[in-house]
Design a protein around this motif. Structure first.
Motif, PDB file in Angstrom:
ATOM      1  N   LYS A  11       4.166   8.703  -2.261  1.00 34.47           N
ATOM      2  CA  LYS A  11       3.856   9.218  -1.045  1.00 34.47           C
ATOM      3  C   LYS A  11       3.595   8.210   0.189  1.00 34.47           C
ATOM      4  O   LYS A  11       3.601   8.499   1.222  1.00 34.47           O
ATOM      5  N   ILE A  12       2.986   7.133  -0.297  1.00 32.24           N
ATOM      6  CA  ILE A  12       2.568   5.947   0.701  1.00 32.24           C
ATOM      7  C   ILE A  12       3.992   5.222   1.087  1.00 32.24           C
ATOM      8  O   ILE A  12       4.633   4.707   0.266  1.00 32.24           O
ATOM      9  N   LYS A  13       4.071   4.953   2.530  1.00 29.26           N
ATOM     10  CA  LYS A  13       5.301   4.262   2.788  1.00 29.26           C
ATOM     11  C   LYS A  13       4.959   3.001   3.264  1.00 29.26           C
ATOM     12  O   LYS A  13       5.632   2.006   2.940  1.00 29.26           O
ATOM     13  N   ASP A  14       3.758   2.625   3.741  1.00 28.28           N
ATOM     14  CA  ASP A  14       2.993   1.374   4.136  1.00 28.28           C
ATOM     15  C   ASP A  14       2.904   0.551   2.965  1.00 28.28           C
ATOM     16  O   ASP A  14       2.062   0.909   2.068  1.00 28.28           O
ATOM     17  N   LEU A  15       3.516  -0.669   2.841  1.00 32.11           N
ATOM     18  CA  LEU A  15       3.523  -1.536   1.791  1.00 32.11           C
ATOM     19  C   LEU A  15       1.970  -2.212   1.439  1.00 32.11           C
ATOM     20  O   LEU A  15       1.482  -2.263   0.361  1.00 32.11           O
TER      21      LEU A  15
END
Length: 116
Positions: A11-15
């Motif tokens: 669900k998390i897009k930011d690395l």
């Protein structure tokens, strides 16, 4: 921890936000109730500022509700006792791997005989 990592990766897009194991472990292992609530709020604010609403909603729905945190947070389970069965099973698995080279169907008695 496992569920949080799986859901976080999905669900998390930011690395940078995907590298969250340290913060999650701090939340999971905190024994002081006030500090636990502070860490949860700080982590939620961090997710909110990073615009990671999908993972934040998942956490709020499944883990960060007040009645749910009492089921898993260490700060609410101080006097629950230690689950020694997990420690014994872990030691048994370690010994089987190292002493018997993981042969199948080895009983504890045979393991103890081998060690002796």
């Amino acid at each position: 921890m496992k569920n949080w990592n799986i859901q976080g990766r999905a669900k998390i897009k930011d690395l940078d936000m995907k590298k969250m194991k340290v913060e999650i472990k701090k939340i999971l292992n905190e024994t002081d109730e006030e500090k636990f609530l502070y860490l949860v709020d700080a982590y939620c604010n961090k997710l909110e500022t990073a615009n990671e609403t999908a993972f934040l909603n998942y956490l709020k729905k499944n883990y960060f509700q007040s009645n749910r945190t009492q089921m898993w947070a260490h700060c609410y389970r101080k006097n629950a006792g230690v689950n020694t069965n997990m420690s014994v099973e872990s030691l048994n698995n370690f010994l089987k791997n190292n002493q018997l080279k993981r042969r199948a169907n080895v009983t504890v008695e045979k393991l103890l005989d081998t060690i002796d």
